[in-house]
Design a protein around this motif. Structure first.
Motif, PDB file in Angstrom:
ATOM      1  N   LYS A   1     -23.505  19.814  40.549  1.00 58.06           N
ATOM      2  CA  LYS A   1     -22.350  18.964  40.244  1.00 58.06           C
ATOM      3  C   LYS A   1     -21.750  18.396  41.525  1.00 58.06           C
ATOM      4  CE  LYS A   1     -21.003  20.788  35.747  1.00 58.06           C
ATOM      5  NZ  LYS A   1     -19.972  21.503  34.957  1.00 58.06           N
TER       6      LYS A   1
ATOM      7  N   GLU B   1     -12.299  11.453  32.525  1.00 57.20           N
ATOM      8  CA  GLU B   1     -12.241  12.818  31.989  1.00 57.20           C
ATOM      9  C   GLU B   1     -13.207  13.733  32.727  1.00 57.20           C
ATOM     10  OE1 GLU B   1     -12.616  10.043  30.178  1.00 57.20           O
ATOM     11  OE2 GLU B   1     -10.549   9.943  29.399  1.00 57.20           O
ATOM     12  N   ASP B   2     -14.433  13.249  32.950  1.00 54.62           N
ATOM     13  CA  ASP B   2     -15.427  14.045  33.680  1.00 54.62           C
ATOM     14  C   ASP B   2     -14.932  14.365  35.087  1.00 54.62           C
ATOM     15  OD1 ASP B   2     -17.365  14.145  31.653  1.00 54.62           O
ATOM     16  OD2 ASP B   2     -18.127  12.169  32.192  1.00 54.62           O
ATOM     17  N   THR B   3     -14.314  13.368  35.710  1.00 58.15           N
ATOM     18  CA  THR B   3     -13.838  13.541  37.077  1.00 58.15           C
ATOM     19  C   THR B   3     -12.785  14.640  37.177  1.00 58.15           C
ATOM     20  OG1 THR B   3     -14.280  11.228  37.636  1.00 58.15           O
ATOM     21  CG2 THR B   3     -12.665  12.386  39.000  1.00 58.15           C
TER      22      THR B   3
ATOM     23  N   ARG C   1     -12.175  17.075  35.050  1.00 56.55           N
ATOM     24  CA  ARG C   1     -12.748  18.387  34.710  1.00 56.55           C
ATOM     25  C   ARG C   1     -13.454  18.974  35.921  1.00 56.55           C
ATOM     26  NH1 ARG C   1     -13.891  16.337  29.410  1.00 56.55           N
ATOM     27  NH2 ARG C   1     -15.924  15.569  30.129  1.00 56.55           N
ATOM     28  N   PHE C   2     -14.185  18.112  36.638  1.00 55.28           N
ATOM     29  CA  PHE C   2     -14.879  18.586  37.839  1.00 55.28           C
ATOM     30  C   PHE C   2     -13.881  18.986  38.915  1.00 55.28           C
ATOM     31  CE2 PHE C   2     -16.589  17.564  42.077  1.00 55.28           C
ATOM     32  CZ  PHE C   2     -17.566  18.554  42.139  1.00 55.28           C
ATOM     33  N   THR C   3     -12.815  18.202  39.069  1.00 56.26           N
ATOM     34  CA  THR C   3     -11.791  18.517  40.075  1.00 56.26           C
ATOM     35  C   THR C   3     -11.229  19.916  39.848  1.00 56.26           C
ATOM     36  OG1 THR C   3     -11.172  16.189  40.303  1.00 56.26           O
ATOM     37  CG2 THR C   3      -9.557  17.821  41.009  1.00 56.26           C
ATOM     38  N   GLU C   4     -10.973  20.243  38.594  1.00 58.06           N
ATOM     39  CA  GLU C   4     -10.425  21.560  38.259  1.00 58.06           C
ATOM     40  C   GLU C   4     -11.407  22.674  38.606  1.00 58.06           C
ATOM     41  OE1 GLU C   4      -8.615  23.948  34.368  1.00 58.06           O
ATOM     42  OE2 GLU C   4      -9.034  21.798  34.250  1.00 58.06           O
ATOM     43  N   SER C   5     -12.685  22.467  38.266  1.00 61.24           N
ATOM     44  CA  SER C   5     -13.690  23.500  38.553  1.00 61.24           C
ATOM     45  C   SER C   5     -13.953  23.617  40.059  1.00 61.24           C
ATOM     46  CB  SER C   5     -14.999  23.194  37.817  1.00 61.24           C
ATOM     47  OG  SER C   5     -15.593  21.994  38.290  1.00 61.24           O
TER      48      SER C   5
END
Length: 287
Positions: free
Chosen positions: A135, A188-190, A192-196
């Motif tokens: 990712k 939305e994908d961005t 979600r990735f930022t959080e992970s």
């Protein structure tokens, strides 16, 4: 030069007379450029880049030379003279050189991964360190050679709530400082990735760090197992394609990707897409 003679013998058994002559001349030209005291098994990406940068060969001839170089070191790897990790780094460097010089356009365009392919890949690596690492490649467009020297301090969160990656000049391929936003195919994908990613950065060594050569070997094996071709560089192609599909102009994509020349960005990646064209017009009309 025993290894070169062994390789030539193999070529004569498996390739045409013309190919043997072309490949051997290409390798001899390449080795001549190296330090005469240098062991040919100790080749690094630096020598490969220098060979391309200083070469006066035509694009077609340069492509042939790098095909010969790749074949030579692949042969040495299969015969046990060179570690697989070392060959993986050589192979990755050659792919990057082909991209930078537009050599891919001589025979094929780089292929971004389709959503279904990405779903298959991430389902296979779900819950593992490789999920986080893949990712990172997909959302940053980073090169393998840059990933090797990446550290937690190279990431920063901006006021909009997304991460950027800041690559100092000494770890980039062109020795030029680069900043790039970590973006996905959608808003939305961005996020979600930022959080992970925020959680991963708290324990970087355990979640995002691994040996670059081993990572390349693992990826090659996974590609064969899944039955479709992809490499770490495929994630980079997908990142760049996503930027273009989201309407980013070529000059920004060039900087985010770290291309040496905007011609590389345009010639390789900017192809007419009816859906993208419609979206740009609609956004203009909105105002």
């Amino acid at each position: 030069m025993e290894l070169l003679e062994l390789w030539e013998k193999h070529l004569k058994r498996t390739r045409s007379e013309r190919t043997v002559l072309t490949y051997t001349n290409a390798i001899k030209s390449f080795l001549k450029k190296l330090n005469t005291d240098k062991n040919i098994l100790e080749i690094s990406s630096k020598e490969l880049y220098q060979y391309a940068d200083l070469s006066e060969l035509s694009p077609a001839s340069l492509l042939t030379h790098f095909s010969a170089i790749k074949h030579f070191y692949k042969f040495l790897t299969r015969r046990g003279f060179l570690p697989k990790e070392s060959f993986s780094e050589i192979e990755e460097a050659i792919e990057e050189i082909k991209e930078d010089y537009g050599l891919h356009t001589l025979y094929r365009k780089p292929k971004a991964l389709e959503r279904k392919e990405l779903e298959i890949i991430f389902q296979k690596v779900k819950g593992s360190k490789y999920e986080n690492i893949y990712k990172l490649f997909l959302y940053s467009g980073i090169r393998l050679s840059e990933y090797k020297n990446l550290r937690p301090e190279h990431f920063f969160l901006d006021k909009s709530g997304i991460y950027w990656i800041h690559l100092p000049a000494h770890i980039t391929k062109r020795k030029k400082e680069r900043m790039a936003p970590l973006l996905g195919p959608s808003r939305e994908d961005t996020f979600r990735f930022t959080e992970s990613l925020e959680k991963c950065l708290e324990n970087y060594e355990e979640t995002l760090s691994t040996n670059a050569g081993s990572l390349q070997v693992y990826t090659n094996r996974l590609s064969k197992k899944l039955g479709f071709h992809f490499s770490l560089h495929s994630f980079r192609h997908t990142y760049i394609t996503n930027l273009i599909n989201q309407g980013f102009p070529a000059e920004l994509v060039k900087e985010f990707a770290g291309h040496a020349n905007i011609k590389t960005t345009i010639d390789i990646y900017y192809r007419f897409n009816p859906e993208r064209a419609k979206s740009v017009v609609e956004n203009f009309l909105k105002g």
